[in-house]
Design an enzyme around this catalytic site. Structure first.
Site, PDB file in Angstrom:
ATOM      1  N   TRP A 139      -6.564   6.471  -4.378  1.00  8.27           N
ATOM      2  CA  TRP A 139      -5.882   5.199  -4.673  1.00  8.27           C
ATOM      3  C   TRP A 139      -6.744   4.276  -5.499  1.00  8.27           C
ATOM      4  CZ3 TRP A 139      -1.023   5.533  -4.824  1.00  8.27           C
ATOM      5  CH2 TRP A 139      -0.326   6.320  -3.901  1.00  8.27           C
ATOM      6  N   ASP A 155      -7.399  -3.350  -1.426  1.00  4.02           N
ATOM      7  CA  ASP A 155      -6.183  -2.611  -1.081  1.00  4.02           C
ATOM      8  C   ASP A 155      -6.331  -2.132   0.361  1.00  4.02           C
ATOM      9  OD1 ASP A 155      -4.178  -0.751  -0.670  1.00  4.02           O
ATOM     10  OD2 ASP A 155      -4.549   0.385  -2.513  1.00  4.02           O
ATOM     11  N   LYS A 206       2.916   1.658   5.958  1.00 10.60           N
ATOM     12  CA  LYS A 206       1.964   2.351   6.833  1.00 10.60           C
ATOM     13  C   LYS A 206       1.838   1.637   8.175  1.00 10.60           C
ATOM     14  CE  LYS A 206       0.930   4.509   2.883  1.00 10.60           C
ATOM     15  NZ  LYS A 206       0.349   4.185   1.584  1.00 10.60           N
TER      16      LYS A 206
END
Ligand code: PLP
Length: 350
Positions: free
Chosen positions: A104, A162, A186
């Protein structure tokens, strides 16, 4: 019958929340309609869904008054562009630092390169240039099973993080951060909603050509209601925040999360069958990667686990193997069921 769902995202949601949603689906409170069928500008939505959700989120993470909480109806990945568009050029700063810790962060780096000169630090050699407009890192690499457990010291440079796959899993000192962002799917609720915590002085510096809906100021000035948001996801997020408060908040859930991770990693480490190759200090408490001795056994493990009610354990195609995502909503019993399955599987095939 509901299985134990180890999916990395969209991920399992607390059962009491789903039950409440089911009960309220046809008629929410006494408005004669469901929560997703009422105006986002009406008092019912603003006063009874949006604001309480924001307040509960603030309470859970103890967010100081000099930070805004924005609800943006997009994915986490939109932030990869929004961050450079809003922060570069502030105080004449034209470069940004990024920590490359896995999948990511690479996505974030590639997007930011479209807008600025980017300095990239590899995982084991963190360097933060004090001239940078901001420093970005991914605190939990969902695909690689890598977690940065300690917040890096960036001095005066705003830290942008993030936290999609770990937000609300442990307490945070928000003052250490400039921006924290996290897609909901999530640890918060359904997909299509991203929560942004932003220090107020970082708002209002977007480049002139920034699209209105990519400017943090648009959301800050309108209570996140400039356009129609994902009202149903916000409603569900509010219920998850309430559930978490009832569990004792992030301090209490952190203890359970640690116990779940310890149980899984010790099962892996004590076996001569399974292995995990993430250095111990980087092992994620949210996404536990493990491998059987061969890819064929990984596949068999995944299939037989599925038949036993332990679903979505296949690793991401980038890294292979198996992955157990054990976010807040995964109960300790789910991890116990998984570790006893692992022991049985090892006995049969080891
Ligand atoms: C899942 C995830 C993303 C991508 O989220 P989308 O909402 O699909 O854009 C980004 N970063 C991290 C750390 C993630 O876990």
């Amino acid at each position: 019958m509901r299985a134990y769902n180890f999916c990395a995202g969209p991920a399992t949601i607390p059962l009491p929340v789903l039950q409440q949603v089911k009960e309220e689906l046809l008629e929410w409170k006494d408005v004669g309609a469901s929560a997703m069928e009422i105006s986002h500008r009406g008092e019912d939505f603003v006063q009874k869904i949006l604001m309480p959700a924001q307040e509960k989120f603030r309470k859970l993470l103890n967010i100081p008054d000099n930070y805004e909480v924005l609800f943006i109806s997009q994915g986490t990945s939109h932030q990869f562009a929004m961050v450079p568009l809003n922060l570069l050029g502030r105080e004449g700063r034209t470069t940004a630092g990024y920590w490359d810790t896995g999948h990511w962060s690479k996505r974030a780096i590639n997007e930011a390169r479209r807008y600025a000169e980017i300095n990239v630090s590899p995982l084991d050699n963190l360097q933060i240039n004090s001239e940078a407009a901001y420093f970005h890192y991914t605190s939990n690499e969902t695909i690689n099973g890598i977690q940065i457990h300690e917040v890096p010291d960036a001095g005066q440079v705003p830290l942008v993080t993030d936290m999609a796959s770990e937000i609300l899993s442990r307490p945070l000192d928000i003052n250490r951060f400039g921006i924290i962002y996290a897609g909901a799917q999530k640890n918060i609720g359904p997909s299509g909603l991203t929560v942004v915590i932003i220090r107020k002085d970082l708002i209002g510096h977007a480049k002139d050509f920034t699209p209105t809906l990519y400017n943090y100021k648009t959301y800050a000035d309108s209570q996140s209601l400039y356009h129609t948001p994902n009202t149903f996801a916000i409603y569900m997020a509010g219920l998850v925040f309430e559930w978490l408060l009832k569990q004792g908040g992030v301090e209490a859930i952190e203890k359970i999360n640690q116990a779940k991770a310890n149980k899984l990693y010790s099962t892996i480490d004590e076996s001569h069958f399974y292995y995990n190759n993430v250095p111990e200090k980087y092992r994620s408490h949210m996404n536990v990667i493990f491998y059987c001795p061969t890819p064929e056994l990984d596949k068999l493990f995944h299939e037989t686990a599925h038949q036993s009610g332990l679903i979505n354990l296949r690793g991401h195609k980038v890294v292979g193997g198996l992955r157990a995502s054990i976010y807040n909503a995964m109960p300790y019993e789910g991890v116990e069921a998984l570790t006893s399955f692992m022991k049985d599987f090892e006995k049969r095939y080891g």
